[in-house]
Each structure stands twice: as structure tokens, then as C-alpha cells.
Design a protein around this motif. Sequence first.
Motif, PDB file in Angstrom:
ATOM      1  N   HIS A   1      -9.629  48.787 -25.961  1.00  0.00           N
ATOM      2  CA  HIS A   1      -9.619  47.338 -26.218  1.00  0.00           C
ATOM      3  C   HIS A   1      -9.366  46.548 -24.938  1.00  0.00           C
ATOM      4  O   HIS A   1      -8.718  45.494 -24.959  1.00  0.00           O
ATOM      5  N   VAL A   2      -9.885  47.049 -23.831  1.00  0.00           N
ATOM      6  CA  VAL A   2      -9.820  46.334 -22.551  1.00  0.00           C
ATOM      7  C   VAL A   2     -11.218  46.330 -21.938  1.00  0.00           C
ATOM      8  O   VAL A   2     -12.044  47.192 -22.250  1.00  0.00           O
ATOM      9  N   TRP A   3     -11.461  45.352 -21.070  1.00  0.00           N
ATOM     10  CA  TRP A   3     -12.752  45.241 -20.393  1.00  0.00           C
ATOM     11  C   TRP A   3     -12.608  45.696 -18.959  1.00  0.00           C
ATOM     12  O   TRP A   3     -11.690  45.287 -18.248  1.00  0.00           O
ATOM     13  N   ARG A   4     -13.527  46.553 -18.523  1.00  0.00           N
ATOM     14  CA  ARG A   4     -13.557  47.008 -17.135  1.00  0.00           C
ATOM     15  C   ARG A   4     -14.992  47.263 -16.714  1.00  0.00           C
ATOM     16  O   ARG A   4     -15.811  47.687 -17.530  1.00  0.00           O
ATOM     17  N   ALA A   5     -15.271  47.033 -15.442  1.00  0.00           N
ATOM     18  CA  ALA A   5     -16.580  47.329 -14.875  1.00  0.00           C
ATOM     19  C   ALA A   5     -16.350  47.766 -13.430  1.00  0.00           C
ATOM     20  O   ALA A   5     -16.018  46.940 -12.580  1.00  0.00           O
ATOM     21  N   ARG A   6     -16.534  49.058 -13.180  1.00  0.00           N
ATOM     22  CA  ARG A   6     -16.270  49.587 -11.837  1.00  0.00           C
ATOM     23  C   ARG A   6     -16.876  50.985 -11.710  1.00  0.00           C
ATOM     24  O   ARG A   6     -17.065  51.684 -12.699  1.00  0.00           O
TER      25      ARG A   6
ATOM     26  N   GLY B   1      -4.040  41.092 -26.185  1.00  0.00           N
ATOM     27  CA  GLY B   1      -3.968  40.074 -25.145  1.00  0.00           C
ATOM     28  C   GLY B   1      -5.286  39.722 -24.501  1.00  0.00           C
ATOM     29  O   GLY B   1      -5.330  38.837 -23.635  1.00  0.00           O
ATOM     30  N   GLU B   2      -6.365  40.382 -24.889  1.00  0.00           N
ATOM     31  CA  GLU B   2      -7.672  40.097 -24.328  1.00  0.00           C
ATOM     32  C   GLU B   2      -8.565  39.466 -25.398  1.00  0.00           C
ATOM     33  O   GLU B   2      -8.351  39.666 -26.591  1.00  0.00           O
ATOM     34  N   PRO B   3      -9.581  38.728 -24.977  1.00  0.00           N
ATOM     35  CA  PRO B   3     -10.481  38.121 -25.969  1.00  0.00           C
ATOM     36  C   PRO B   3     -11.360  39.176 -26.620  1.00  0.00           C
ATOM     37  O   PRO B   3     -11.591  40.253 -26.068  1.00  0.00           O
TER      38      PRO B   3
ATOM     39  N   LEU C   1     -18.666  51.092 -17.565  1.00  0.00           N
ATOM     40  CA  LEU C   1     -18.693  49.781 -18.208  1.00  0.00           C
ATOM     41  C   LEU C   1     -17.976  49.897 -19.545  1.00  0.00           C
ATOM     42  O   LEU C   1     -18.469  50.541 -20.471  1.00  0.00           O
ATOM     43  N   GLN C   2     -16.828  49.280 -19.629  1.00  0.00           N
ATOM     44  CA  GLN C   2     -15.953  49.409 -20.795  1.00  0.00           C
ATOM     45  C   GLN C   2     -15.715  48.028 -21.397  1.00  0.00           C
ATOM     46  O   GLN C   2     -15.268  47.114 -20.713  1.00  0.00           O
ATOM     47  N   VAL C   3     -16.043  47.875 -22.681  1.00  0.00           N
ATOM     48  CA  VAL C   3     -15.780  46.614 -23.356  1.00  0.00           C
ATOM     49  C   VAL C   3     -14.552  46.755 -24.245  1.00  0.00           C
ATOM     50  O   VAL C   3     -14.095  47.857 -24.564  1.00  0.00           O
ATOM     51  N   GLY C   4     -14.025  45.589 -24.640  1.00  0.00           N
ATOM     52  CA  GLY C   4     -12.861  45.590 -25.519  1.00  0.00           C
ATOM     53  C   GLY C   4     -13.287  45.708 -26.968  1.00  0.00           C
ATOM     54  O   GLY C   4     -14.094  46.568 -27.329  1.00  0.00           O
ATOM     55  N   THR C   5     -12.798  44.827 -27.795  1.00  0.00           N
ATOM     56  CA  THR C   5     -13.147  44.867 -29.211  1.00  0.00           C
ATOM     57  C   THR C   5     -13.995  43.661 -29.585  1.00  0.00           C
ATOM     58  O   THR C   5     -13.672  42.532 -29.212  1.00  0.00           O
ATOM     59  N   GLY C   6     -15.067  43.937 -30.324  1.00  0.00           N
ATOM     60  CA  GLY C   6     -15.943  42.833 -30.704  1.00  0.00           C
ATOM     61  C   GLY C   6     -15.369  41.943 -31.778  1.00  0.00           C
ATOM     62  O   GLY C   6     -15.577  40.730 -31.770  1.00  0.00           O
TER      63      GLY C   6
ATOM     64  N   TYR D   1     -19.273  38.203 -22.453  1.00  0.00           N
ATOM     65  CA  TYR D   1     -19.078  37.094 -23.383  1.00  0.00           C
ATOM     66  C   TYR D   1     -17.834  37.361 -24.218  1.00  0.00           C
ATOM     67  O   TYR D   1     -17.562  38.501 -24.599  1.00  0.00           O
ATOM     68  N   GLY D   2     -17.089  36.297 -24.509  1.00  0.00           N
ATOM     69  CA  GLY D   2     -15.859  36.497 -25.262  1.00  0.00           C
ATOM     70  C   GLY D   2     -15.456  35.303 -26.096  1.00  0.00           C
ATOM     71  O   GLY D   2     -15.954  34.184 -25.908  1.00  0.00           O
ATOM     72  N   ALA D   3     -14.550  35.565 -27.034  1.00  0.00           N
ATOM     73  CA  ALA D   3     -13.963  34.529 -27.889  1.00  0.00           C
ATOM     74  C   ALA D   3     -12.466  34.771 -27.946  1.00  0.00           C
ATOM     75  O   ALA D   3     -12.018  35.872 -28.285  1.00  0.00           O
ATOM     76  N   GLY D   4     -11.680  33.767 -27.605  1.00  0.00           N
ATOM     77  CA  GLY D   4     -10.235  33.890 -27.620  1.00  0.00           C
ATOM     78  C   GLY D   4      -9.667  33.912 -29.025  1.00  0.00           C
ATOM     79  O   GLY D   4     -10.380  33.715 -30.016  1.00  0.00           O
ATOM     80  N   ALA D   5      -8.361  34.115 -29.124  1.00  0.00           N
ATOM     81  CA  ALA D   5      -7.696  34.251 -30.421  1.00  0.00           C
ATOM     82  C   ALA D   5      -7.846  33.010 -31.291  1.00  0.00           C
ATOM     83  O   ALA D   5      -7.858  33.109 -32.516  1.00  0.00           O
ATOM     84  N   ARG D   6      -7.959  31.835 -30.682  1.00  0.00           N
ATOM     85  CA  ARG D   6      -8.083  30.593 -31.437  1.00  0.00           C
ATOM     86  C   ARG D   6      -9.490  30.022 -31.383  1.00  0.00           C
ATOM     87  O   ARG D   6      -9.710  28.874 -31.761  1.00  0.00           O
ATOM     88  N   GLU D   7     -10.435  30.818 -30.935  1.00  0.00           N
ATOM     89  CA  GLU D   7     -11.816  30.353 -30.811  1.00  0.00           C
ATOM     90  C   GLU D   7     -12.678  31.032 -31.863  1.00  0.00           C
ATOM     91  O   GLU D   7     -12.399  32.144 -32.305  1.00  0.00           O
ATOM     92  N   THR D   8     -13.737  30.374 -32.251  1.00  0.00           N
ATOM     93  CA  THR D   8     -14.662  30.940 -33.229  1.00  0.00           C
ATOM     94  C   THR D   8     -16.077  31.026 -32.679  1.00  0.00           C
ATOM     95  O   THR D   8     -17.030  31.197 -33.439  1.00  0.00           O
TER      96      THR D   8
END
Length: 264
Positions: free
Chosen positions: A189-194, A217-219, A205-210, A237-244
Motif C-alpha cells: 500500500h505504498v507507491w514507489r518507482a525506482r 497515510g497515502e492516497p 513500479l509499485q502502486v498503493g491501493t486503488g 493518479y490519486g485521491a486523498g482520504a477526503r477526495e472523491t
Amino acid sequence: MTRIVHISDLHFGRDRPELLRPLREAIDLAEPDLICVSGDLTQRARPGQFRAARKFLDLLSAPWIAVPGNHDTPLDNLFVRFARPWKRWRRYVSPELEPVWDGPDCAVVGLNTADPLAWQRGRLRPRGLSRIKGRLGEAAKAGHTAIVMMHHPPEQLEADEKQPMRGASHGLHRLSEMSADIVLCGHLHVWRARPVFQSEGILLLQVGTGLSTRGRGEPNDFNVMTLENSGLALDRYGAGARETGFTRLSSHRFEKQNGRWQEL
């Protein structure tokens, strides 16, 4: 040019329903040639959760392939978990656990790293690596980008709390020998690109949770990858905890020169 959307860890059963439509619309807007889903489609591998995940995937405009995650084998039914761990996956998602897809300039091969004998820790199996050897070799011979999708990251940082996957170090060595270019994964559930530390010829290339509420703590996020010659354009692309709604959070460009990836 090939465009791929990478999503992971949807966790239906512990998802954010308000993000279902925005995520689908954002993915469709990217107009991908393929959608890669790197595991944990469900929270507890229950039939209703699989049905919800499949409904979401079927509403997407582009074709998709998926590999299982550790949450996609039942935890609360030990008989099913150990005797028939993939029965529900095969019924509701796909008969394939390790799908493949060939594009005009790339090949995507799936590896099932979920281990029914361990709840979280994955396993990179030698048999799976042997199975994809020929496919990666064909991609390299054709000058195509060789992409491997798995749920568990083959390399973790010291700060990561979860145990690293069994067979990861040896597996990365094998993947490097097979000329793998990119590894797609999720799980943490973390984003990384390296580039991976063990082999700079492989880009991790690692994405978090859709969709999951467990953002740590991550979008909620996903990646859009555009392959161009020896380069890769990557948009997160991401959406924060209070974003839709999903908006572009960052853009990166990588290029492989002399067998090594570097960010431009």
C-alpha cells in the motif's frame, strides 16, 4: 506505443464505494491498451467480494489481466484455503493465475506469488520463473519491453514492516538473467518507482491501493505507463482520504541506457 494502467489492492469488502465510479472513469479516460491488476482484489476472498471485484473490472473499457494476492485466498475457511486455494479466484476472476499478454512493443507475464501456507508473506516459485523464461526471452529477442506482474514486491526497504517474500533475491537474479525490464507489484500500500538495488536493469513500479480504506497515510492511487522506444512515461493518479476524484499527482520519465534504468 503502448499504454498500460496498473492498479492493485482493491480490497473489495474494505473498499471506498464513493471511489468506484471515479476510479473507473479515470482509468477509462487514460485510454489504456491493457489494465494490469496486481492482486488483493478482495479483503477476505468471499464470493460476494469476488463478485463485486469482477463487476468493477467488467465495467472497464479496456482489457485486463490479474494475478492473485495474499488476501485472495480464504482466511476464514481453512479447508478451502489449503485444499482448494484458487477455486474462488478461478470461478469469479479468471481460470488463469499467471496470465500473459502480448502487445506490439511489450510482453506482460504474470507470476502468482501468493502462498496459501502463509497469510501475508509471499513466495517467488522457481517453477513460475522457469515457466516465463521463454516468454521473456522472446520479448528480448524482438526488442520488446519485458514486464513481469506479481503481487508481492521482490525487493523491500528496511523500513517496510512486512516480511520480504521468500525466494525474492534468487528470483531477482533469475529475472535479470532473463532480461526482464519492469516489475509491477503492490501489497505494501505504498507507491514507489525506482530501479531495484540488486539489478539496475529492472525497474520496480509499485502502486498503493486503488480503493481500500487502509491507505496507511497515502492516497488511493494507480499508475499510467506509456512505453515509447526505450523510454517510459509514468503518471501517478490519486485521491486523498477526503477526495472523491482522481487527479494526477506526479509525472516521471525513465529511460534504459546500457542495460540500466535512470530517471530523466
